[in-house]
Design an enzyme around this catalytic site. Structure first.
Site, PDB file in Angstrom:
ATOM      1  N   GLU A  12       0.831  -1.211   0.000  1.00 27.29           N
ATOM      2  CA  GLU A  12       0.000   0.000   0.000  1.00 27.29           C
ATOM      3  C   GLU A  12       0.867   1.264   0.000  1.00 27.29           C
ATOM      4  O   GLU A  12       0.351   2.375  -0.094  1.00 27.29           O
ATOM      5  CB  GLU A  12      -0.901   0.004   1.251  1.00 27.29           C
ATOM      6  N   GLY A  78     -11.889  -3.889   4.081  1.00 27.97           N
ATOM      7  CA  GLY A  78     -12.953  -4.733   3.555  1.00 27.97           C
ATOM      8  C   GLY A  78     -14.271  -3.978   3.618  1.00 27.97           C
ATOM      9  O   GLY A  78     -14.499  -3.193   4.544  1.00 27.97           O
ATOM     10  N   MET A 174      -7.791  -3.142  10.255  1.00 27.45           N
ATOM     11  CA  MET A 174      -7.117  -3.690  11.434  1.00 27.45           C
ATOM     12  C   MET A 174      -6.283  -2.666  12.206  1.00 27.45           C
ATOM     13  O   MET A 174      -5.539  -3.044  13.105  1.00 27.45           O
ATOM     14  CB  MET A 174      -6.253  -4.895  11.000  1.00 27.45           C
ATOM     15  N   GLU A 175      -6.392  -1.380  11.854  1.00 26.71           N
ATOM     16  CA  GLU A 175      -5.538  -0.383  12.516  1.00 26.71           C
ATOM     17  C   GLU A 175      -6.247   0.899  12.958  1.00 26.71           C
ATOM     18  O   GLU A 175      -5.791   1.578  13.888  1.00 26.71           O
ATOM     19  CB  GLU A 175      -4.369   0.028  11.586  1.00 26.71           C
ATOM     20  N   ASP A 198     -11.775  -5.710  -0.794  1.00 23.93           N
ATOM     21  CA  ASP A 198     -12.524  -6.973  -0.733  1.00 23.93           C
ATOM     22  C   ASP A 198     -13.815  -6.715   0.034  1.00 23.93           C
ATOM     23  O   ASP A 198     -14.022  -5.624   0.562  1.00 23.93           O
ATOM     24  CB  ASP A 198     -11.686  -8.041  -0.018  1.00 23.93           C
TER      25      ASP A 198
HETATM   26  N1  ADE Z   1      -8.160  -4.940   5.270  1.00 19.14           N
HETATM   27  C1  ADE Z   1      -8.541  -5.159   3.994  1.00 19.14           C
HETATM   28  N2  ADE Z   1      -9.506  -6.099   3.933  1.00 19.14           N
HETATM   29  C2  ADE Z   1      -9.741  -6.486   5.217  1.00 19.14           C
HETATM   30  C3  ADE Z   1     -10.605  -7.443   5.798  1.00 19.14           C
HETATM   31  N3  ADE Z   1     -11.434  -8.172   5.052  1.00 19.14           N
HETATM   32  N4  ADE Z   1     -10.574  -7.596   7.146  1.00 19.14           N
HETATM   33  C4  ADE Z   1      -9.727  -6.854   7.899  1.00 19.14           C
HETATM   34  N5  ADE Z   1      -8.885  -5.948   7.391  1.00 19.14           N
HETATM   35  C5  ADE Z   1      -8.889  -5.754   6.060  1.00 19.14           C
END
Ligand code: ADE
Length: 230
Positions: A12, A78, A174-175, A198
């Site tokens: 990224e 996501g 996640m951050e 996603d």
């Molecule tokens: N970052 C990108 N896609 C993610 C997902 N599905 N879950 C957690 N962090 C993500």
């Protein structure tokens, strides 16, 4: 201005290294930052690694030692909503933890760490400027809640469980909430810009691998363009 850009993954980050002229690498606390001067701005680019502790460690290292005026958190996320699609941009108006439960420890709601706010609002003047820039440049984006946890969300069942607690959340990553928590304690404004890689569903691992680099570039190009206007 001194501006921090914190990115979890190397995929990224690639675009920034092409776009900016590297001046120095500097180890600050736990993280190696790349340092650029761009227009009137001093930019610190930090690769945090993935997850809440990595993000908090990177940002704390920087803020404890360097006077930063504005933080960007970026990278991928996501989708949690049907109308938020791969490659879409989401500007966080708030972050919350989806994996915290201290409900039985006091008057707390799901997602709330004791003695912390339930959600971290990101209202600040720089965010307004950034949003105006996106409008002016006709760059499409959505704005809303993004939720954070130490899990890569890659099943329909987990996605639905998160949505049951946070029905309005646009994305999951996640951050973000960890960064927002640290930023709020240091009273430094934060802008969160995520590009969707996603749908956080049963296909998420496949989609993520396929799209993370491309959408990471989309987010990086957007922030770089904003910084170019200075
Ligand atoms: N970052 C990108 N896609 C993610 C997902 N599905 N879950 C957690 N962090 C993500």
């Amino acid at each position: 201005m001194k501006i921090a850009i914190i990115i979890p993954m190397a995929e990224e980050r690639e675009y920034y290294l092409e776009h900016f002229q590297l001046e120095a690498k500097e180890r600050i606390g736990a993280v190696e930052f790349e340092h650029f001067t761009h227009g009137s701005n001093d930019i610190y680019l930090g690769l945090s690694g993935i997850g809440k502790v990595q993000a908090a460690m990177a940002l704390t290292s920087l803020l404890a030692t360097t006077k930063i005026d504005l933080i960007f958190l970026t990278g991928s996320a996501g989708s949690l909503q049907e109308n938020v699609r791969v490659n879409d941009l989401v500007v966080a108006d708030a972050f919350a933890y989806h994996d915290v439960n201290a409900v039985n420890a006091g008057p707390y709601v799901i997602g709330q760490i004791p003695q912390e706010p339930a959600i971290y609002s990101l209202a600040n003047d720089y965010r307004e400027q950034f949003v105006s820039f996106l409008h002016d440049e006709q760059i499409a984006f959505q704005s809303g809640l993004i939720v954070t946890g130490d899990t890569f969300v890659s099943t329909n069942a987990l996605k639905e469980a998160i949505k049951a607690n946070f029905p309005t959340a646009l994305g999951v990553e996640m951050e973000g909430a960890a960064m927002a928590q640290v930023a709020s304690h240091f009273a430094v404004p934060l802008i969160g810009l995520r590009a969707i890689s996603d749908n956080g569903d049963d296909n998420a691992d496949f989609d993520f691998d396929q799209f993370v680099r491309r959408v990471g570039k989309t987010a990086a190009q957007t922030i770089s363009k904003f910084l170019d206007t200075d």
